[in-house]
Scaffold this motif. Structure first.
Motif, short mmCIF file in Angstrom:
data_model
loop_
_atom_site.label_atom_id
_atom_site.label_comp_id
_atom_site.label_asym_id
_atom_site.label_seq_id
_atom_site.Cartn_x
_atom_site.Cartn_y
_atom_site.Cartn_z
N ALA A 1 2.01 1.67 -3.50
CA ALA A 1 0.89 2.07 -4.36
C ALA A 1 0.56 3.54 -4.19
O ALA A 1 0.22 4.24 -5.15
CB ALA A 1 -0.34 1.21 -4.03
N LYS A 2 0.68 4.05 -2.97
CA LYS A 2 0.33 5.45 -2.69
C LYS A 2 1.46 6.42 -3.04
O LYS A 2 1.19 7.60 -3.31
CB LYS A 2 -0.02 5.60 -1.21
CG LYS A 2 -1.32 4.92 -0.81
CD LYS A 2 -1.62 5.14 0.67
CE LYS A 2 -2.97 4.54 1.06
NZ LYS A 2 -3.32 4.80 2.46
N SER B 1 -9.01 -1.98 -2.71
CA SER B 1 -8.38 -2.32 -3.98
C SER B 1 -7.34 -3.42 -3.80
O SER B 1 -7.23 -4.34 -4.62
CB SER B 1 -7.72 -1.08 -4.59
OG SER B 1 -7.02 -1.42 -5.77
N MET B 2 -6.58 -3.34 -2.71
CA MET B 2 -5.56 -4.35 -2.44
C MET B 2 -6.17 -5.74 -2.37
O MET B 2 -5.68 -6.70 -2.98
CB MET B 2 -4.84 -4.03 -1.13
CG MET B 2 -3.85 -5.07 -0.67
SD MET B 2 -2.98 -4.57 0.84
CE MET B 2 -4.35 -4.56 2.03
N LEU C 1 0.83 -1.20 0.00
CA LEU C 1 0.00 0.00 0.00
C LEU C 1 0.87 1.26 0.00
O LEU C 1 0.54 2.25 -0.65
CB LEU C 1 -0.93 0.01 1.21
CG LEU C 1 -2.12 -0.94 1.17
CD1 LEU C 1 -2.90 -0.86 2.48
CD2 LEU C 1 -3.04 -0.61 0.00
N PRO D 1 1.59 -3.21 -6.71
CA PRO D 1 1.13 -1.88 -6.29
C PRO D 1 0.53 -1.05 -7.42
O PRO D 1 -0.41 -0.29 -7.19
CB PRO D 1 2.41 -1.22 -5.75
CG PRO D 1 3.29 -2.35 -5.37
CD PRO D 1 3.00 -3.44 -6.34
N SER E 1 -7.71 2.03 -7.22
CA SER E 1 -7.77 2.73 -5.94
C SER E 1 -9.00 3.61 -5.78
O SER E 1 -9.28 4.11 -4.69
CB SER E 1 -6.51 3.58 -5.74
OG SER E 1 -6.41 4.57 -6.76
N TYR F 1 -7.93 2.33 -1.29
CA TYR F 1 -6.68 1.57 -1.41
C TYR F 1 -6.76 0.21 -0.70
O TYR F 1 -6.31 -0.80 -1.24
CB TYR F 1 -5.50 2.38 -0.89
CG TYR F 1 -4.92 3.32 -1.91
CD1 TYR F 1 -3.96 2.88 -2.82
CD2 TYR F 1 -5.33 4.64 -1.97
CE1 TYR F 1 -3.43 3.75 -3.77
CE2 TYR F 1 -4.80 5.51 -2.92
CZ TYR F 1 -3.85 5.05 -3.82
OH TYR F 1 -3.33 5.90 -4.78
N ASN F 2 -7.29 0.19 0.51
CA ASN F 2 -7.40 -1.08 1.24
C ASN F 2 -8.27 -2.08 0.47
O ASN F 2 -7.91 -3.25 0.30
CB ASN F 2 -7.99 -0.86 2.63
CG ASN F 2 -7.07 -0.07 3.53
OD1 ASN F 2 -5.86 -0.01 3.30
ND2 ASN F 2 -7.64 0.54 4.55
N ILE G 1 -2.99 -2.14 -7.79
CA ILE G 1 -3.75 -1.60 -6.65
C ILE G 1 -4.10 -0.15 -6.90
O ILE G 1 -5.24 0.28 -6.70
CB ILE G 1 -2.93 -1.72 -5.34
CG1 ILE G 1 -2.74 -3.19 -4.94
CG2 ILE G 1 -3.63 -0.96 -4.20
CD1 ILE G 1 -1.84 -3.39 -3.73
N ARG G 2 -3.13 0.61 -7.38
CA ARG G 2 -3.37 2.03 -7.66
C ARG G 2 -4.41 2.20 -8.77
O ARG G 2 -5.23 3.14 -8.73
CB ARG G 2 -2.05 2.70 -8.04
CG ARG G 2 -2.11 4.23 -8.09
CD ARG G 2 -0.74 4.81 -8.46
NE ARG G 2 -0.78 6.25 -8.51
CZ ARG G 2 -0.46 7.06 -7.51
NH1 ARG G 2 -0.10 6.54 -6.35
NH2 ARG G 2 -0.50 8.37 -7.64
#
Length: 369
Positions: free
Chosen positions: A47-48, A92-93, A44, A78, A85, A89-90, A81-82
């Motif tokens: 990804a962020k 999406s993961m 995460l 990641p 998103s 984010y959580n 995930i992005r």
């Protein structure tokens, strides 16, 4: 065939509803426990931040880890995930892990049908949703294994169809997902080297054309390291990362270790027995692949298996997961036998209980907002 796929999808979704339903309605920690499982929070962060050091330092949930630690989290997972998103984010993961886990089981179904038509491909695919138990865990939390194993299974299917460019491309994507992709390249290269040395010279060009697309694997690794150069200022930062699995000589040293990663074992040395079973089950799967005369897959899986014997790590059942598609193919005949799959299906309560116990224990802090 469509009916089989629907069975796989429905059983996969039912398993997820049961597990996540427990966390949604009965667990005090709720889905937060699922989000917090290692190594999800680390992915995460990537990804962020996309490896931006300043951003990492702002949201890093592990103040004792330098920003360069996140070089261990390769960008493939990641980035996806992005991509999703917008649902959070959580969320999406977990969605990405589940998506690729389902795609893996569907791809395995087609792989088994292609290689071993006499096997019960549907049952093998259904069992792949739940076993190994460690796989069932990582496919329901934040982890790279589902994405990696889908690409590996796709690589196997495309190689069998002699679509070598696309096969090499999928392995390049696998390399972007997880560091161990380069180990698969070593196995592929050694196999083709042996073929080139033993077959007639007239077929050299044919085999070279088949091998060349797999150079996308080391090329993908160079791309990742180049990103690290521009983000961290060091092309080789990953190789200097202490998070990389400890490899010690001689092989199997983990079975006589007095401590692992600085933690003394003492009385708990007894749990090392599960590593013995893990090695035996995976090695037998590779031997069965040789018996099926699937020499390319056998060599690739064996070359991955051998270095794992030098790891001195507790979570061996996870480190060995990338070759699980090969192992399922090796065991496809055995898993198709009614006594075997009936026993495994009756054992599913143990898998769910083990998963809950592990998720509840294996917690890490989430990134700061």
């Amino acid at each position: 065939m469509k009916r089989d796929i629907m069975w796989i999808v429905n059983i996969f979704l039912l398993a997820s509803v049961i597990l996540y339903g427990y966390y949604g309605f009965f667990s005090p920690g709720g889905m937060n426990y699922v989000y917090r499982n290692w190594d999800g929070p680390g992915y995460l962060v990537v990804a962020k931040t996309l490896y931006n050091v300043d951003l990492i330092n702002k949201i890093n949930p592990f103040p004792f880890l330098a920003a360069t630690h996140y070089a261990f989290q390769f960008p493939g997972y990641p980035l996806v995930i992005r991509l999703f998103s917008f649902i959070g984010y959580n969320e999406s993961m977990i969605f990405v892990s589940q998506l690729f886990a389902l795609l893996f089981s569907i791809a395995l179904y087609f792989l088994v049908k292609q290689v071993n038509p006499k096997a019960n491909a549907l049952m093998v695919a259904i069992l792949s949703i739940f076993y190994t138990p460690r796989w069932f865990i990582v496919s329901h939390v934040g982890s790279t294994e589902p994405q990696m194993m889908f690409f590996i299974t796709l690589f196997m299917i495309l190689h069998l169809k002699k679509k070598y460019f696309w096969s090499g491309l999928t392995m390049g994507l696998a390399q972007l997902t997880k560091p161990q992709g380069i180990v698969f390249f070593v196995g592929i290269a050694l196999y083709y080297l042996y073929i080139l040395m033993t077959e007639r010279k007239t077929s050299v060009i044919t085999h070279l054309k088949a091998f060349l697309p797999y150079l996308l694997i080391p090329l993908s690794l160079v791309v990742v390291f180049t990103v690290y150069y521009f983000r961290f200022g060091d092309f080789f930062i990953f190789l200097k990362n202490e998070a990389f699995p400890t490899m010690q000589w001689p092989p199997l040293k983990v079975l006589v270790a007095k401590e692992i990663m600085g933690f003394p074992l003492g009385f708990w040395t007894g749990w090392l027995e599960f590593i013995v079973y893990t090695y035996i089950l995976y090695l037998l799967g590779i031997v069965l692949l040789f018996e099926k005369k699937q020499y390319f897959f056998s060599v690739v899986a064996l070359i991955y298996f051998l270095p794992v014997l030098t790891f001195v790590q507790a979570d061996m059942a996870r480190f060995i997961l990338p070759i699980l598609p090969f192992i399922y193919l090796g065991y496809s005949d055995i898993l198709s036998k009614k006594p075997v799959y009936t026993t495994l299906l009756l054992s599913l309560p143990m898998v769910f209980l083990f998963t809950i116990g592990y998720i509840n224990y294996n917690l890490a802090p989430l990134p700061y907002q």
